[in-house]
Design an enzyme around this catalytic site. Sequence first.
Site, PDB file in Angstrom:
ATOM      1  N   ARG A 171       0.911  -1.334  -0.168  1.00 12.33           N
ATOM      2  CA  ARG A 171      -0.173   0.282  -0.468  1.00 12.33           C
ATOM      3  C   ARG A 171       0.544   1.267   0.520  1.00 12.33           C
ATOM      4  O   ARG A 171       0.826   2.430   0.828  1.00 12.33           O
ATOM      5  CB  ARG A 171      -1.056   0.284   1.120  1.00 12.33           C
ATOM      6  CG  ARG A 171      -1.992  -1.156   1.585  1.00 12.33           C
ATOM      7  CD  ARG A 171      -2.854  -1.455  -0.164  1.00 12.33           C
ATOM      8  NE  ARG A 171      -3.663  -2.065   0.632  1.00 12.33           N
ATOM      9  CZ  ARG A 171      -3.232  -3.441  -0.216  1.00 12.33           C
ATOM     10  NH1 ARG A 171      -2.171  -3.877  -0.885  1.00 12.33           N
ATOM     11  NH2 ARG A 171      -4.417  -4.362  -0.180  1.00 12.33           N
ATOM     12  N   SER A 249     -11.635   0.144   3.311  1.00  9.80           N
ATOM     13  CA  SER A 249     -10.293  -0.147   4.466  1.00  9.80           C
ATOM     14  C   SER A 249      -9.892   0.441   4.709  1.00  9.80           C
ATOM     15  O   SER A 249      -9.133   1.764   4.499  1.00  9.80           O
ATOM     16  CB  SER A 249      -9.381  -1.077   4.263  1.00  9.80           C
ATOM     17  OG  SER A 249     -10.037  -2.774   3.584  1.00  9.80           O
ATOM     18  N   GLU A 345      -5.087   3.920   6.254  1.00 10.91           N
ATOM     19  CA  GLU A 345      -5.051   4.218   5.204  1.00 10.91           C
ATOM     20  C   GLU A 345      -5.230   5.027   4.277  1.00 10.91           C
ATOM     21  O   GLU A 345      -4.538   5.802   3.677  1.00 10.91           O
ATOM     22  CB  GLU A 345      -5.615   2.599   4.431  1.00 10.91           C
ATOM     23  CG  GLU A 345      -5.015   2.266   3.148  1.00 10.91           C
ATOM     24  CD  GLU A 345      -5.468   0.663   2.533  1.00 10.91           C
ATOM     25  OE1 GLU A 345      -5.787   0.914   1.506  1.00 10.91           O
ATOM     26  OE2 GLU A 345      -5.663  -0.271   3.263  1.00 10.91           O
TER      27      GLU A 345
END
Length: 349
Positions: A171, A249, A345
């Site tokens: 990520r 998320s 995130e």
Amino acid sequence: MKFQFDMPTIQQNIDLLPYNTFKIQASAKHFTEIRSEREAIDLFTSEIFNTEKHLFLGGGSNILLTKDFDGIVVRNAIKGVSVVSENESNITLKVGAGENWHDFVCYCVDKNYGGIENLSLIPGTVGAAPMQNIGAYGVEIKESIDYVEAIQINTGKKVIFSKEQCEFGYRESIFKQKVRDQYFISSVTLTLTKDNHHHFNITYGAIADTLTSQGHDLKALTVKKISDAVIAIRQSKLPDPKVIGNAGSFFKNPSVSEDIFVLIKQSYVNVPSFPGENGLIKIPGGWLIEQSGWKGKTFDNIGVHKQQALVLVNYGGGNGEKIWELAMEIQKSVREKFNIILHPEVNVI
């Protein structure tokens, strides 16, 4: 009120609710959409851009607005898909950064181009894909990317980043780290497989089970069958942002050492896990949040999703600052219970 420069139209006092999937109401002092590299260069060298704070938006699916933005919000609307090259086994496509990611996946699936079918139904734009190095069900976008084209914000110059120069991680990319806020991604070039040259990945999550339940032969797979299975899984677990405001998320899945994992396993025999980078072990963040007692909790018009604890939700009229406070409470309780820090995130503004 609108006023025109030698660049995209600049609007004033624009409500950003339609431009973020959390459906948070916040206003932008100035707002504009960029539809070409030329418009980007003109904007970045303009007086208004260089005298105001700026915020870049794609699909608005990875952002939490906690207040009004006192500056200029720039939405990436560069579109287009073109063939760079192709042979019998592969095709290379250049895609405008403002294209909707899932629409692009569907375009590829319809043409039987393989490599990104596991990334179906991920919200956001093509330009956000390399920034986040989006991934799902055992596949990351870095596996397909050749290079990323971007405009350097402070000079207006075009720069091409090779896959290696993008410095992809879990990520992560150079665009989120070393050169954060320094470049505006204009296009992404990817190489995908054609026809009988696909190498399918169905080992992660419930893909194989879902395919079997749908009556598919695992020895006769297609790009579309896998994409359909991924869509079915995601729809069963994740709320549709068109119905319930969310940004997917909210936290990354944390990686821990084997020693810490063994310690957790002593108390939680069935703790789920999967291999991480550099010998670390990943534990699903949603599981940690659920064990900490947050799954399905609601607080007025915000809360934690009842099916996937990694997703924070806005049921309507929610306040971004309150959602951030909830996220910090969740982070604190997971740290106290497991000695693991969950890292957001989502970009918090």
